[in-house]
Design a protein around this motif. Structure first.
Motif, PDB file in Angstrom:
ATOM      1  N   MET A   4      48.256   7.040  29.048  1.00  0.00           N
ATOM      2  CA  MET A   4      47.448   7.897  28.208  1.00  0.00           C
ATOM      3  C   MET A   4      46.321   8.493  29.044  1.00  0.00           C
ATOM      4  N   SER A   5      46.114   9.760  28.908  1.00  0.00           N
ATOM      5  CA  SER A   5      45.055  10.462  29.615  1.00  0.00           C
ATOM      6  C   SER A   5      43.685   9.986  29.131  1.00  0.00           C
ATOM      7  N   ILE A   6      42.733   9.939  30.035  1.00  0.00           N
ATOM      8  CA  ILE A   6      41.368   9.533  29.660  1.00  0.00           C
ATOM      9  C   ILE A   6      40.805  10.455  28.591  1.00  0.00           C
ATOM     10  N   ASN A   7      41.196  11.722  28.616  1.00  0.00           N
ATOM     11  CA  ASN A   7      40.728  12.668  27.593  1.00  0.00           C
ATOM     12  C   ASN A   7      41.156  12.266  26.194  1.00  0.00           C
ATOM     13  N   GLN A   8      42.174  11.445  26.082  1.00  0.00           N
ATOM     14  CA  GLN A   8      42.648  10.974  24.787  1.00  0.00           C
ATOM     15  C   GLN A   8      41.941   9.692  24.346  1.00  0.00           C
ATOM     16  N   TRP A   9      41.158   9.090  25.216  1.00  0.00           N
ATOM     17  CA  TRP A   9      40.405   7.879  24.878  1.00  0.00           C
ATOM     18  C   TRP A   9      39.250   8.259  23.955  1.00  0.00           C
ATOM     19  N   PRO A  10      38.781   7.315  23.141  1.00  0.00           N
ATOM     20  CA  PRO A  10      37.570   7.575  22.364  1.00  0.00           C
ATOM     21  C   PRO A  10      36.409   7.879  23.321  1.00  0.00           C
ATOM     22  N   PRO A  11      35.546   8.814  22.971  1.00  0.00           N
ATOM     23  CA  PRO A  11      34.462   9.203  23.884  1.00  0.00           C
ATOM     24  C   PRO A  11      33.627   8.039  24.428  1.00  0.00           C
ATOM     25  N   HIS A  12      33.357   7.024  23.610  1.00  0.00           N
ATOM     26  CA  HIS A  12      32.520   5.910  24.077  1.00  0.00           C
ATOM     27  C   HIS A  12      33.227   5.027  25.106  1.00  0.00           C
ATOM     28  N   ASP A  13      34.540   5.190  25.273  1.00  0.00           N
ATOM     29  CA  ASP A  13      35.296   4.414  26.260  1.00  0.00           C
ATOM     30  C   ASP A  13      35.504   5.153  27.575  1.00  0.00           C
ATOM     31  N   ARG A  14      35.184   6.423  27.626  1.00  0.00           N
ATOM     32  CA  ARG A  14      35.415   7.232  28.816  1.00  0.00           C
ATOM     33  C   ARG A  14      34.343   6.949  29.878  1.00  0.00           C
ATOM     34  N   PRO A  15      34.766   6.731  31.130  1.00  0.00           N
ATOM     35  CA  PRO A  15      33.803   6.391  32.182  1.00  0.00           C
ATOM     36  C   PRO A  15      32.668   7.397  32.358  1.00  0.00           C
ATOM     37  N   ARG A  16      32.960   8.684  32.349  1.00  0.00           N
ATOM     38  CA  ARG A  16      31.915   9.682  32.575  1.00  0.00           C
ATOM     39  C   ARG A  16      30.865   9.640  31.464  1.00  0.00           C
ATOM     40  N   GLU A  17      31.323   9.496  30.235  1.00  0.00           N
ATOM     41  CA  GLU A  17      30.387   9.423  29.118  1.00  0.00           C
ATOM     42  C   GLU A  17      29.565   8.142  29.180  1.00  0.00           C
ATOM     43  N   GLN A  18      30.209   7.036  29.560  1.00  0.00           N
ATOM     44  CA  GLN A  18      29.471   5.775  29.716  1.00  0.00           C
ATOM     45  C   GLN A  18      28.401   5.913  30.800  1.00  0.00           C
ATOM     46  N   LEU A  19      28.754   6.564  31.892  1.00  0.00           N
ATOM     47  CA  LEU A  19      27.801   6.766  32.994  1.00  0.00           C
ATOM     48  C   LEU A  19      26.578   7.532  32.496  1.00  0.00           C
ATOM     49  N   LEU A  20      26.805   8.601  31.757  1.00  0.00           N
ATOM     50  CA  LEU A  20      25.701   9.434  31.293  1.00  0.00           C
ATOM     51  C   LEU A  20      24.819   8.738  30.263  1.00  0.00           C
ATOM     52  N   ILE A  21      25.425   7.902  29.435  1.00  0.00           N
ATOM     53  CA  ILE A  21      24.674   7.240  28.362  1.00  0.00           C
ATOM     54  C   ILE A  21      24.058   5.924  28.819  1.00  0.00           C
ATOM     55  N   GLN A  22      24.843   5.109  29.564  1.00  0.00           N
ATOM     56  CA  GLN A  22      24.407   3.751  29.876  1.00  0.00           C
ATOM     57  C   GLN A  22      24.044   3.530  31.335  1.00  0.00           C
ATOM     58  N   GLY A  23      24.376   4.479  32.199  1.00  0.00           N
ATOM     59  CA  GLY A  23      24.055   4.339  33.609  1.00  0.00           C
ATOM     60  C   GLY A  23      25.186   3.714  34.408  1.00  0.00           C
ATOM     61  N   ALA A  24      25.094   3.870  35.719  1.00  0.00           N
ATOM     62  CA  ALA A  24      26.142   3.412  36.631  1.00  0.00           C
ATOM     63  C   ALA A  24      26.345   1.905  36.584  1.00  0.00           C
ATOM     64  N   SER A  25      25.305   1.154  36.320  1.00  0.00           N
ATOM     65  CA  SER A  25      25.425  -0.313  36.311  1.00  0.00           C
ATOM     66  C   SER A  25      26.317  -0.817  35.175  1.00  0.00           C
TER      67      SER A  25
END
Length: 82
Positions: free
Chosen positions: A1-22
């Motif tokens: 499954m493509s990452i684009n099909q994942w729920p937004p809160h599970d996508r790495p780029r969105e997690q990075l922007l919201i929660q930070g790299a750590s």
């Protein structure tokens, strides 16, 4: 499954922007760099396999151009960026 099909809160780029790299695993950070996977394999799955093959993100940084480009879906342009 493509990452684009994942729920937004599970996508790495969105997690990075919201929660930070750590908040991300090395594989998720590498997947952001890779941007895309290959047919049948998401960028996160590809990144996990790369880290498993070479031992760690730090060790992956030490591989040769030939080793890097031998990974399906990766080539000279991505190696130069890496």
């Amino acid at each position: 499954m493509s990452i684009n099909q994942w729920p937004p809160h599970d996508r790495p780029r969105e997690q990075l922007l919201i929660q930070g790299a750590s908040s991300l695993s090395d594989a998720e950070l590498l997947a952001i760099f890779l941007r895309t996977g290959i047919k049948g394999k998401s960028a996160v799955a590809l990144a996990r396999e790369m880290i498993q093959q070479f031992g760690s993100l730090q060790q992956l940084n030490q591989i040769t151009q030939e080793e890097f480009c031998a990974i399906p879906g990766l080539g000279n342009a991505k190696y130069a960026q890496f």
